[in-house]
Each structure stands twice: as structure tokens, then as C-alpha cells.
Design an enzyme around this catalytic site. Structure first.
Site: not given
Ligand code: NDP
Length: 294
Positions: A121, A54, A98
Site C-alpha cells: 500500500d 482484491k 484494509q
């Protein structure tokens, strides 16, 4: 094999290219450099790989990447304090914690602490609720990628019968909402669904997001249907190297489908590309700029 293979790797590269162009434009015209902060708690090896990839792709798109690491035994208040600091940082437009978090940390509480405007997200209940109400929202990246891939086959999804197999907050539920917004007619299936093969055979669009290796068989697929395989199942391969297979029996389904995504190289690469899209969107929104054309 009759199906056209939907090349997620290539399509993701094109999306990242458009994000980079738009990021350069907002930097030039508005002095705005989108920033994505990733919070990694602990040392899960798969998470480490995702976080590195990422960060690399964020920088390649001309955006700033911030990485914050906390030890595996970090207290929840430390993680919440980190999120709070990022919520206040004007250089950070997107925050990603994460997942999965180490045991003992409540991921729902951590996600709920993220400023919804920076929730790239799309997992904050505020964004999930807006999406479910048909309003603009930051949307989870994997379902967003699924829609983009589908649109390379069908420019318009209006009236198509879709089945989403899986009802997680990460994939199945937001995908259902995105398909509704595209005017598809959607069935959502799960572990209690009766006669899944028969339901599947009615679908023009099949989305498999289950986590069960090759569960969807060729004779579940309506001839000519589009099949999007979200599943990532690791199988120990030769020389200690894992092999990845999807939730769809690829060779069987490809003999019947009109178009199909491979695993790997289908949905997977789209997820990070869509994270960059969301970061750029969040950055533009933070300045009141119109949504970027990506
Ligand atoms: P979850 O485990 O959260 O959800 C799985 C869903 O599948 C559940 O809703 C479950 O039903 C349903 N299910 C389980 N067994 C069956 C069955 N026999 N028949 C029908 N439905 C069933 O998984 P995720 O949604 O997080 O992920 C799904 C897959 O997608 C995984 O393989 C994951 O690795 C992959 N993935 C891939 C990503 C990518 O970037 N390509 C990103 C995210 C996930 P119930 O609710 O009843 O338990």
C-alpha cells in the site's frame, strides 16, 4: 463535449493482463508465485466488497491470495501479531491492512509494523520517505494509477504544470512526489488554499482528490487540460442504490478539458491493478530479480 474520456476500466484490464504475463514468467523461470495477504478487521461493508474484489483479481493474475479476518473488537496486539506472522511468511510478498480500522486501533502503529519490503500500500513511513527523497519505493496504489492514466495522454510530463488538490498521505502527497519525479511543475492545494479556481486554470494536469462532490467546475479548467478525478462521493439514488460522483463537475469540465477520467470507471479500477503491480514488484525484489516490465 470535447474531451477524450480516459477509460480507466480498460487501462486497468490491460495492466492486470501485463501483471498476469509477468507473474506467469517469474513462476516459470524462477519458481516464484507472488502472494498478497489482506488483513480485514471487523465487518465494514465497503471494506468487505474491496477485500473480495482484491482477492478475486489477485487470483485471476495467477498470484496467491491470503485473507486474514479479525473481529471488530480485536485488540491492537492481536492485529500486530497477525502482521508480524505475515512479515515472516516467505509465501507472502505483499501485506495490505484494509483501512479504515475499527475505532480504538491506531492505524499508524499497525502500518508501521508492516515490513517495508512487503508494504504494497506504500503507506509505511520508510516508503513515504524514500519516495519523498526521490528513491525507488513501494508507492501508494491510487497515485500510481493516476500517473499511469496521465501517461496514456502525455507520454512525457516534463515541464507540464500540475495541480494536486488534496494533501492526504494516501493520495495527494505521494502524487505530488510522483509528479515531481516525472519532472512536472507541481502545485499542491488544500482547504486553506487561496483562489483555487485561478490556480487550477494555470494547470495542464488537474488532479482532484478532495472528497467533495463536483467541487471543481468547468470554468476552473484550462482549455485542453487533462483532468484526473480521484473523488468517490456516494449519493443516495433511486431504489436504495447509491450513485457515485467525483470531485469534478464532469459534464462542465469535459466541455473544456482535452482528456478526463469518468467516475466511476476512471481512477477506481486502477487502484487494485496497481496493488497487483506492487505485489509483483515486491515478490521480484524479495528474490533480487529486476523490476517486472509492467
Ligand atoms: P482526505 O479526506 O484524507 O483528504 C482530503 C483533502 O482535500 C485534504 O487535504 C483537504 O485539505 C482537502 N480539501 C478539503 N476541502 C477542500 C477544499 N474546499 N478545497 C481544497 N481542498 C480541500 O481524502 P483522501 O485523500 O483519502 O481521498 C480524497 C478523495 O479520493 C475521496 O473522495 C476518496 O473517496 C477518494 N479516493 C479514491 C480512491 C480510488 O481508488 N479512486 C482511493 C482513495 C481515495 P486539508 O488537508 O487542509 O484538510
Amino acid at each position: 463535449m470535447t474531451a477524450r474520456i480516459i477509460d480507466g476500466k480498460l487501462i486497468a484490464e490491460q495492466v492486470r493482463g501485463r501483471v498476469a504475463e509477468e507473474a506467469a514468467r517469474v513462476a516459470r523461470d524462477h519458481g516464484l508465485t507472488p502472494g498478497l495477504a489482506v488483513v480485514l478487521v471487523g465487518h465494514d461493508p465497503a471494506s468487505e466488497v474491496y477485500v473480495r474484489s482484491k482477492a478475486k483479481q489477485t487470483r485471476a493474475a495467477g498470484m496467491t491470495s491470503f485473507e486474514h479476518r479479525l473481529p471488530a473488537d480485536a485488540a491492537e496486539r492481536d492485529v500486530l501479531a497477525q502482521v508480524d506472522q505475515l512479515n515472516r511468511d516467505p509465501a507472502v510478498h505483499g501485506i495490505l491492512v484494509q483501512l479504515p480500522l475499527p475505532k480504538g486501533l491506531d492505524s499508524q502503529r499497525v502500518i508501521a509494523a508492516i515490513d517495508p519490503a512487503k508494504d504494497v500500500d506504500g503507506l509505511h513511513p520508510f516508503n513515504a520517505g524514500r519516495l519523498a527523497s526521490g528513491f525507488d519505493a513501494l508507492t501508494p496504489c491510487t497515485p500510481l494509477g493516476c500517473i499511469m492514466l496521465t501517461k496514456t495522454v502525455h507520454a512525457d510530463l516534463t515541464g507540464l504544470n500540475a495541480i494536486v488538490i488534496g494533501r492526504s498521505n494516501l493520495v495527494g502527497r505521494p502524487l505530488l512526489q510522483l509528479l515531481l519525479n516525472e519532472n512536472a511543475t507541481v502545485t499542491i492545494a488544500h482547504s486553506r488554499t487561496r483562489d483555487l479556481p485561478a490556480l487550477c486554470r494555470q494547470a495542464d494536469l488537474v488532479y482532484a482528490a478532495v472528497g467533495r462532490r463536483e467541487m471543481v467546475r468547468g470554468d476552473w479548467i484550462k482549455p485542453g487540460a487533462t483532468v484526473i478525478d480521484v473523488g468517490i462521493n456516494r449519493i443516495p439514488g433511486e431504489g436504495g442504490k447509491d450513485r457515485l460522483v467525483g470531485d469534478v463537475a464532469f459534464a462542465e469540465a469535459a466541455a473544456v478539458a482535452g482528456a478526463i477520467t469518468p467516475v466511476p470507471g476512471g481512477v477506481g479500477p486502477m487502484t487494485v491493478a496497481c496493488l497487483l503491480v506492487n505485489t509483483l514488484r515486491a515478490a521480484c525484489a524479495s528474490r533480487g530479480l529486476p523490476p517486472p516490465a509492467v
